[in-house]
Design a protein around this motif. Structure first.
Motif, short mmCIF file in Angstrom:
data_model
loop_
_atom_site.label_atom_id
_atom_site.label_comp_id
_atom_site.label_asym_id
_atom_site.label_seq_id
_atom_site.Cartn_x
_atom_site.Cartn_y
_atom_site.Cartn_z
N MET A 60 0.84 -1.02 -0.25
CA MET A 60 -0.15 0.03 0.08
C MET A 60 0.88 1.21 -0.09
SD MET A 60 -2.86 -1.11 2.82
CE MET A 60 -3.61 0.61 3.03
N ALA A 61 1.95 1.35 0.55
CA ALA A 61 2.89 2.31 1.03
C ALA A 61 3.39 2.48 -0.47
CB ALA A 61 3.77 2.01 1.80
N GLU A 62 3.74 1.80 -1.26
CA GLU A 62 4.40 1.80 -2.58
C GLU A 62 3.10 2.39 -3.75
OE1 GLU A 62 6.18 -1.60 -4.21
OE2 GLU A 62 7.38 -1.83 -2.28
N GLY A 63 2.04 2.46 -3.06
CA GLY A 63 0.79 3.20 -3.86
C GLY A 63 0.29 2.30 -4.66
N ARG A 64 0.27 0.88 -4.44
CA ARG A 64 -0.51 -0.05 -5.26
C ARG A 64 -1.81 -0.29 -4.71
NH1 ARG A 64 3.50 -3.45 -7.82
NH2 ARG A 64 5.70 -2.90 -6.70
N SER A 65 -2.79 -0.43 -5.66
CA SER A 65 -4.34 -0.73 -5.40
C SER A 65 -4.38 -2.22 -4.80
CB SER A 65 -5.11 -0.64 -6.79
OG SER A 65 -4.65 -1.65 -7.86
N ASN A 66 -5.73 -2.47 -4.41
CA ASN A 66 -5.87 -3.80 -3.80
C ASN A 66 -5.72 -4.87 -4.72
OD1 ASN A 66 -6.56 -2.58 -1.35
ND2 ASN A 66 -8.74 -3.31 -1.11
#
Length: 217
Positions: free
Chosen positions: A165-171
């Protein structure tokens, strides 16, 4: 997208202009110092700005300070910072400008620009309000976590999910990375929110708060 570029290295700056123009974007300003960046953001209100951390006159943190000032004058203006090295204190300062209320922040190592598709994807995510951090930045921020770690209640899998999540990835992207179902990721995310005692709010707001908690500990 309408983009502002701030980098004192002429070759990199012009290379970015060409790359972005050929990718269908409009570069509304390309400048070489922090003051010019702030002026360009205030004047053009770009969809996103690309900023080098180190710029004249001292080549320390002028770009970062200009980015923070730009977000003060134009709240939540999306900023993607590029740095030659991982500089954790600069990443902390930049993340602090979200105020827990929104993203639109990115911090990548300049080496990532060579991976053009990944770089353009990161730029789009930042412009859309996401938070995108270089994996090396995430790793070093995590290494600085305090003894009274609020993440101690998380399971190893929940930590993996939060790191992605911290890398900006979606679920959906997290599910692909971990080779699990979207439903499993959604369950982990709910557990993370609960264990970090994040107040009920919009999914995006709690997501940002969770990432900030992770990065600051």
């Amino acid at each position: 997208m309408r983009i502002v570029i701030a980098d004192d290295a002429v070759l990199l700056r012009e290379g970015l202009v060409r790359l972005l123009t050929e990718s269908g974007h409009q570069v509304v300003a390309a400048v070489g110092d922090g003051d010019a960046l702030v002026e360009a953001v205030v004047e053009h209100r770009p969809d996103v700005s690309i900023v080098d951390v180190r710029m004249p006159p001292s080549h320390t943190d002028e770009g970062l300070r200009a980015a923070v000032e730009a977000r003060r004058l134009v709240p939540r203006t999306p900023i993607l910072v590029l740095s030659q090295y991982v500089e954790v204190s600069y990443a902390d300062d930049l993340l602090a400008t979200t105020g827990g209320a929104g993203g639109g922040i990115g911090y990548l190592l300049k080496d990532r620009v060579a991976a053009i598709d990944e770089f353009l994807d990161a730029l789009r995510r930042v412009a859309a309000g996401g938070t995108v951090l270089d994996p090396e930045v995430v790793g070093q921020l995590f290494a600085r976590r305090r003894r009274d770690d609020p993440l101690s209640e998380l399971t190893p899998r929940e930590r993996e999910v939060l790191a992605l999540m911290a890398e900006g990835r979606s679920n959906t992207a997290i599910a692909r990375c971990l080779v699990v179902s979207d439903g499993a990721v959604e369950k982990h995310v709910r557990n993370i929110f609960t264990k970090l005692t994040l107040p009920p709010d919009t999914e995006q707001h709690r997501r940002v708060l969770a990432v900030l908690t992770y990065l600051r500990n």
